[in-house]
Every structure is written in C-alpha cells, then in structure tokens.
Design a protein around this motif. Structure first.
Motif, short mmCIF file in Angstrom:
data_model
loop_
_atom_site.label_atom_id
_atom_site.label_comp_id
_atom_site.label_asym_id
_atom_site.label_seq_id
_atom_site.Cartn_x
_atom_site.Cartn_y
_atom_site.Cartn_z
N ILE A 238 0.83 -1.21 0.00
CA ILE A 238 0.00 0.00 0.00
C ILE A 238 0.86 1.26 0.00
O ILE A 238 0.54 2.25 -0.67
N MET A 239 1.99 1.22 0.72
CA MET A 239 2.86 2.39 0.75
C MET A 239 3.58 2.62 -0.58
O MET A 239 4.07 3.72 -0.84
N SER A 240 3.62 1.59 -1.41
CA SER A 240 4.24 1.74 -2.73
C SER A 240 3.25 2.32 -3.75
O SER A 240 3.64 2.65 -4.88
N ASP A 241 1.99 2.43 -3.39
CA ASP A 241 0.96 3.01 -4.26
C ASP A 241 1.02 4.53 -4.16
O ASP A 241 0.67 5.11 -3.12
N ARG A 242 1.47 5.20 -5.21
CA ARG A 242 1.65 6.64 -5.18
C ARG A 242 0.34 7.43 -5.19
O ARG A 242 0.34 8.64 -4.98
N THR A 243 -0.76 6.75 -5.39
CA THR A 243 -2.05 7.44 -5.27
C THR A 243 -2.45 7.57 -3.79
O THR A 243 -3.33 8.37 -3.45
N LEU A 244 -1.80 6.79 -2.93
CA LEU A 244 -2.09 6.82 -1.50
C LEU A 244 -0.95 7.46 -0.71
O LEU A 244 -1.19 8.14 0.29
N PHE A 245 0.27 7.21 -1.14
CA PHE A 245 1.45 7.77 -0.48
C PHE A 245 2.32 8.46 -1.54
O PHE A 245 2.81 7.78 -2.45
N ASN A 246 2.47 9.76 -1.43
CA ASN A 246 3.35 10.43 -2.39
C ASN A 246 4.81 10.11 -2.08
O ASN A 246 5.13 9.55 -1.02
N SER A 247 5.70 10.48 -2.97
CA SER A 247 7.11 10.09 -2.85
C SER A 247 7.74 10.62 -1.57
O SER A 247 8.52 9.92 -0.91
N LYS A 248 7.40 11.83 -1.19
CA LYS A 248 8.01 12.43 0.00
C LYS A 248 7.63 11.67 1.27
O LYS A 248 8.48 11.34 2.10
N ILE A 249 6.33 11.39 1.40
CA ILE A 249 5.87 10.68 2.59
C ILE A 249 6.41 9.25 2.60
O ILE A 249 6.85 8.74 3.64
N ALA A 250 6.38 8.60 1.44
CA ALA A 250 6.86 7.22 1.37
C ALA A 250 8.33 7.13 1.74
O ALA A 250 8.75 6.19 2.44
N LYS A 251 9.13 8.10 1.29
CA LYS A 251 10.56 8.09 1.61
C LYS A 251 10.78 8.37 3.09
O LYS A 251 11.63 7.75 3.74
N ASP A 252 10.00 9.30 3.65
CA ASP A 252 10.15 9.66 5.06
C ASP A 252 9.77 8.50 5.97
O ASP A 252 10.33 8.36 7.07
N GLN A 253 8.83 7.66 5.54
CA GLN A 253 8.33 6.57 6.37
C GLN A 253 8.80 5.19 5.89
O GLN A 253 8.25 4.18 6.29
N GLU A 254 9.81 5.17 5.08
CA GLU A 254 10.30 3.91 4.53
C GLU A 254 11.06 3.10 5.58
O GLU A 254 11.87 3.62 6.34
N LEU A 255 10.76 1.81 5.62
CA LEU A 255 11.49 0.89 6.48
C LEU A 255 12.30 -0.05 5.59
O LEU A 255 11.74 -0.79 4.77
N LEU A 256 13.61 -0.01 5.74
CA LEU A 256 14.48 -0.88 4.97
C LEU A 256 14.45 -2.30 5.53
O LEU A 256 13.92 -2.54 6.62
N GLU A 257 15.06 -3.22 4.79
CA GLU A 257 15.08 -4.62 5.22
C GLU A 257 15.74 -4.76 6.59
O GLU A 257 15.28 -5.51 7.45
N GLU A 258 16.81 -4.00 6.81
CA GLU A 258 17.49 -4.08 8.11
C GLU A 258 16.62 -3.51 9.24
O GLU A 258 16.73 -3.93 10.40
#
Length: 493
Positions: A238-258
C-alpha cells in the motif's frame, strides 16, 4: 419493564426519550435525577458497610495507591486493600477514590493515607503500601516507617522505567518513530485504511488494524511492532501506491530490510518483559515474592549476552541488564558482601515456599542477613501475640514424650529444611496445609505476602473512573464519581 436507572442523566431527561418510554410502557414512571442520585448514595452506604464488616475481622491488610487527573482536571487518589481470609484466599477491594485539592506533597499525601486508614478503622492492620516510583508518594510512605508499614515500589512501574531507557536508545528511537508515523498515516486516512482492508480481503487474511503506541505504556509499543510485522506485506504494498502515499511521505516513512530485522529482534527482546509485567500485575495471586526471582531470571537467562547477537541486540541487552540490576538491586555474579538494605521483596521471597532457597541472591552474606531479619521478626511476633498450635493437633504422646514445645528458632529451621515447592504450585495452598506446623511464620507470611508487587489494582480503578466520567457526563461531582466507582469495583462483595 425497561430499566433506565443507570442511564446517563442527560439521556433520561431527554423529552423524546420520555415520550418513547411512555408509548412503550405508559404505566412506567421514569425516575428523576434526584431519585437516581439518592439510590446511588444508599447503595454506596450499604456496600461500604458490608465491606467494613468483612475487613473488621481481618488482622493484616496491605494497600496500593495511585493518582489520576480526570478530564474535568480534578485530581484523585485511589486506595485498594489486599488481604488473606482464614482459608488463605487473597482478596482485593477498592476502599476509596477521593479528590485531592491540595498540592501533592509528601506531607499532604501522608495525611490522605491516614484519612483512609482512620476512616476504615485500619489502625495497626496495615502491613505495607505499594506505590509508583514518584518521589512524593515514596517519601510519604516512608513517613510511616515508625508504624512498621513497609514501602514497596511498584514492580511493573519499575520495569516500565527500565524498558523506557532501552527504547530511548539511539538505535531504537528512530525506528520506533518511523513505525509510529506509518501507523498514524493509516489511522488518519480513510483511503489508506480501506486499502488495507481490501488487500487483506483479497488475500483472504484476517481483518486487522494497525495499532498505535502510547508513550506511557511501553507494552503498547510491543503491540504496535507485532502488528506491523503481521501486516508487513500489506503495508509495503500500500505504501508503494503513489495514489495513496506520495514520494516524499513514502521516503520519510520507509522501512528498509534491516529495519524490519531490527523490529523482529525488538519484538523478541520485549516479549519476556511483557510476560513479567503481566505476571507481577495479577490481583488474585501472591506476587511480591516473585519480583526478585523473575528479575534475576530475566537478567541471567533471557538477556544473557550471546556471541551471535547483533550490535543492536547486544546494546539492548546490556542496557536492560544494567537497568534491572540497578533498579531492583539484584547482584548478578559476584558474591558481594556490601551492606545493602534488605527489602520487603527479599523477605517475602523467603516466606514463599516456592522461592525460600533464595537462588536469586548470589551473596551468601545477604542470604544470611535475610534469614536473620525474618527470624528476628518471627521471634518478636511470637512475643507480642499469642500464637500457638491448636490443642487438637497435639496427641497424648506429644504431651508425654516431647521435652518441650518447639521454640521459634526450631520453627524457622524446620521451615527452611522443607522441600522447596515448584514455582507453578500455589503458595497459599501450601501455607493453608502447614499453618498449624509453622504457626508463627504463617502469621508473618500473611502480613507480608498480602502486599502486591505492583499498584496495578489502583490503576485499574482509574480505567473504571474514566469510563464513568465521560465527556457527556463531565459534570458529575467527585463524591458521586467516587460512589459509582466504588460500587462498580466492589460489585462482587
């Protein structure tokens, strides 16, 4: 018949509601607000008298206390009482929830405690008071030292302070902040919530919602992380859907594998602490004797360093070991002969047949000091009270062949020589079966083991108060709030 007595006054007085009741049951007269208030006051008087009759015959009672501020910005202090009956069954009863208008100084809190003791005629009955770690209430309870009332800091609150130190580490704080942002992003947007629900429905998964953490409840952080892991795939999609999460928000709230790996580690590390908190907050079980055995087990078993640990895990373990050992005064490996003050939790453990061998203590000197203190208290108790083995338990051969009745020292030694029962066994059942064999120690055990490890019972009272004093019922007076909470909490008596 439609019962409306306990409905909010604002609802009862609603004209439309009155009209509806008249249509359904014309002969029913809706009680007025004054009638309901009068009934509540009478119920409170009757219930309090019933409880007074019960505790009048109880010799040893402990208290828990906690403070709370209502939505109406009124300050309250609550007290619950804990005691054993003649059959060694542990009871908990709410005594009061009173408004405190004075500043919360140690002296004022002491006066509040004295008011409760005197109003319930508990003089010379109180054995201990469990409270949180706040300096004012700690100092207030210490003022009762000359009355042989033990001060016991809430074990659950102490655990929370230790865990908070770990969650505030630089390795944990950014991770938890990002996780909290993700949860807030979903909970504050109906579109994202619907997307999560639709995804779970398509995958034929159980419908679940993300859980937000609460700053004052560390176990809610564990709940938030567990739910995030459970819904990881859905959240990532869902966070990869840019209609729901724009790039700025998605990057700010991104959780990496680690980051996800760290969350898994953190969940594993927090689970034993949650279990310990749950066990120590039980109302109907003996808990004060379990504090040190549980804390020592957490230190030497659950958080023992491992060569395979990551740096993240190692730092958490090192911090929690330091916090637990410091806050609970637990020695880890060294046989330390320093003159540490003997606590009520140490005395409680030796009086619990599950932990009387004191394996949680690494210092033989400390063990001997605990034994000496408990023995001296037992001797003093036998001098001040008439504690004897019932005559029906003694046989004719006892009278003829015994040189003299067993003295107090022998009683303690025989108790210590008893086989230590399993930690899953019921210490109350053991003492009930052995009360006539160790009569003086049984009295001492009743005095100390009735003290709860935590003040959770008082905190639960405020949950009830919060449900009663709702935004639609925020004009209720403190005395009526106290009466309603009292009736609700003690409805089983």
């Amino acid at each position: 018949m439609i019962i409306v007595d306990m409905l909010p006054f604002s609802t009862v007085e609603n004209k439309g509601f009155r009209s509806l009741i008249s249509t359904i049951e014309p002969l029913y007269t809706i009680p007025s607000r004054k009638s309901i208030t009068t009934r509540i006051e009478k119920m409170y008087i009757d219930k309090s008298q019933s409880i007074r009759n019960i505790i009048e015959n109880i010799n040893y009672i402990s208290l828990t206390t906690d403070g709370w501020t209502s939505t109406a910005i009124d300050s309250y202090l609550t007290f619950t009482a804990h005691y054993f009956d003649d059959n060694w069954k542990l009871y908990s009863v709410t005594l009061s929830i009173e408004e405190i208008q004075e500043s919360h100084t140690a002296e004022n809190l002491k006066d509040s405690i004295m008011n409760v003791i005197e109003s319930w005629n508990l003089n010379n009955k109180i054995t201990g008071i469990s409270h949180d770690n706040a300096a004012n209430i700690s100092n207030a309870v210490k003022l009762f030292y000359d009355q042989d009332i033990y001060s016991n800091r809430c074990a659950a609150h102490t655990l929370q302070l230790a865990v908070k130190k770990c969650l505030d580490l630089n390795t944990c704080r950014p991770l938890l902040k990002t996780a909290s942002k993700i949860v807030a992003s979903f909970r504050q947007s109906s579109k994202r919530t619907y997307a999560l629900e639709n995804y779970l429905a398509e995958k034929e998964c159980k419908k679940l919602n993300l859980v937000q953490s609460c700053p004052t409840r560390w176990n809610s952080t564990l709940g938030m992380l567990e739910r995030l892991l459970e819904l990881r795939s859905a959240v990532v999609v869902i966070m990869s859907d840019r209609t729901l999460f724009n790039s700025k928000i998605a990057k700010d709230q991104e959780l990496l594998e680690e980051d996800w790996e760290k969350i898994e580690i953190l969940v594993t590390l927090l689970k034993p602490l949650k279990t310990a908190t749950t066990v120590l907050c039980a109302d109907q079980n003996v808990t004060i004797s379990m504090v040190l055995p549980i804390v020592k087990s957490l230190i030497v078993k659950h958080y023992k360093p491992n060569n395979l640990d990551s740096r993240f895990s190692t730092l958490f373990k090192e911090t929690i070991i330091h916090e637990l050992s410091t806050r609970f005064s637990v020695q880890i490996d060294v046989d330390n002969d320093c003159e540490r003050e003997i606590s009520i939790t140490q005395m409680a453990s030796i009086l619990d047949p599950r932990y009387k061998n004191m394996s949680f203590e690494s210092s033989e000197n400390i063990k001997n000091r605990i034994k000496q203190i408990v023995r001296s208290k037992m001797v003093l108790l036998s001098r001040n009270t008439d504690v004897r083995i019932p005559t029906e338990k003694r046989t004719a051969l006892d009278e003829l062949l015994e040189e003299e009745p067993n003295n107090d020292t022998d009683e303690f030694s025989r108790y210590m020589a008893e086989f230590q029962i399993n930690h899953n066994a019921d210490p109350c059942a053991w003492w009930k079966d052995h009360e006539n064999i160790y009569p003086t120690l049984a009295v001492l055990a009743k005095q100390i083991l009735c003290i709860p490890a935590s003040s959770a019972s008082s905190e639960r009272v405020f949950s009830t108060a919060g449900n009663i004093l709702s935004p639609k019922r925020n004009r209720i007076t403190p005395c009526h709030l106290s009466a309603l909470v009292f009736l609700k909490q003690n409805n089983n008596f």
